[in-house]
Design an enzyme around this catalytic site. Structure first.
Site, PDB file in Angstrom:
ATOM      1  CG  LEU A  54      -2.017  -1.060   1.257  1.00  0.00           C
ATOM      2  CD1 LEU A  54      -2.760  -1.001   2.584  1.00  0.00           C
ATOM      3  CD2 LEU A  54      -2.990  -0.906   0.097  1.00  0.00           C
ATOM      4  CG  LEU A 103      -2.917  -5.861  -1.021  1.00  0.00           C
ATOM      5  CD1 LEU A 103      -3.712  -6.915  -0.256  1.00  0.00           C
ATOM      6  CD2 LEU A 103      -3.768  -4.609  -1.242  1.00  0.00           C
ATOM      7  CG  ASP A 134      -3.516  -6.251   3.446  1.00  0.00           C
ATOM      8  OD1 ASP A 134      -2.702  -7.158   3.189  1.00  0.00           O
ATOM      9  OD2 ASP A 134      -3.215  -5.045   3.336  1.00  0.00           O
TER      10      ASP A 134
END
Length: 228
Positions: A54, A103, A134
């Site tokens: 991210l 991610l 995540d």
């Protein structure tokens, strides 16, 4: 080789970081690929970094404007992004050309074939950034490599080499840097010769037993992200 046998998705940003705009572009591309005449998707990135995770700089900048609204939008975008991978019916092939972080690493078990350059490495430093996991990693990592190894990555932030990632089941194959592109294209040519219906059927059978668990894991993880 018939180039129409597969859909080639290539993205390039600064260190291939993911922000809401980039994530939405990838989702749109995957949604188009889902209904075109391609047999499978080749999901790749340009440069020496596969994905740096991210884009926290972009996220922090937007949070300053309207924290509650932007926080909800970011988490909802991540949730939708992960769900696209969970429900994608075609085979997704990922050649990892360099570091896969956050991610960018956690999404890999939601893909079907992951081939790594020997110089690639994998890390999920969530605790360093004060972020909860995540990409369904809290489900897929323990299932793939066992709880002890999963905790080393998700809690300890351990960095895995390509060979280590392959040994733990995060990566399908590792190729030499000097022949990486050639090896990937050999594998792609082989896949392109297969019956596309059989490819989708095989994926459906493999994924059927875990689909609901993935959806629930994504829901839990994004619920936790909203609380941070």
């Amino acid at each position: 080789m018939d180039s129409h046998r597969y859909c080639y998705l290539l993205y390039q940003q600064k260190k291939n970081a993911l922000n809401t705009e980039v994530i939405k572009e990838i989702m749109n591309a995957l949604e188009r690929a889902a209904v075109d005449d391609s047999n499978f998707v080749l999901f790749s990135s340009a440069g020496s970094v596969f994905c740096s995770g991210l884009d926290f700089g972009h996220i922090v900048k937007n949070l300053r404007n309207d924290r509650n609204r932007m926080s909800t939008e970011i988490v909802d975008t991540i949730k939708s992004f992960v769900n696209v991978f969970i429900h994608f019916k075609k085979i997704i092939v990922v050649p990892v050309n360099g570091p896969a972080i956050g991610l960018g690493a956690s999404i890999l078990p939601l893909c079907d074939l992951v081939w790594a350059n020997e110089k690639a490495w994998f890390q999920t430093p969530y605790m360093t950034f004060g972020q909860s996991p995540d990409g369904c990693a809290t489900l897929t990592f323990p299932r793939i490599m066992g709880e002890a190894s999963a905790n080393e990555l998700l809690i300890g932030g351990r960095k895995l080499t390509a060979r280590e990632a392959s040994a733990k089941g995060l990566v399908s194959q590792v190729f030499l840097t000097s022949t990486f592109t050639q090896e990937v294209m050999i594998q792609i040519k082989r896949l392109a010769s297969y019956n596309p219906v059989m490819l989708q059927n095989c994926k459906a059978l493999v994924c059927s037993n875990i689909m609901m668990e993935l959806e629930q894991a994504n829901e839990r993880e994004c619920g936790m992200l909203k609380k941070i």
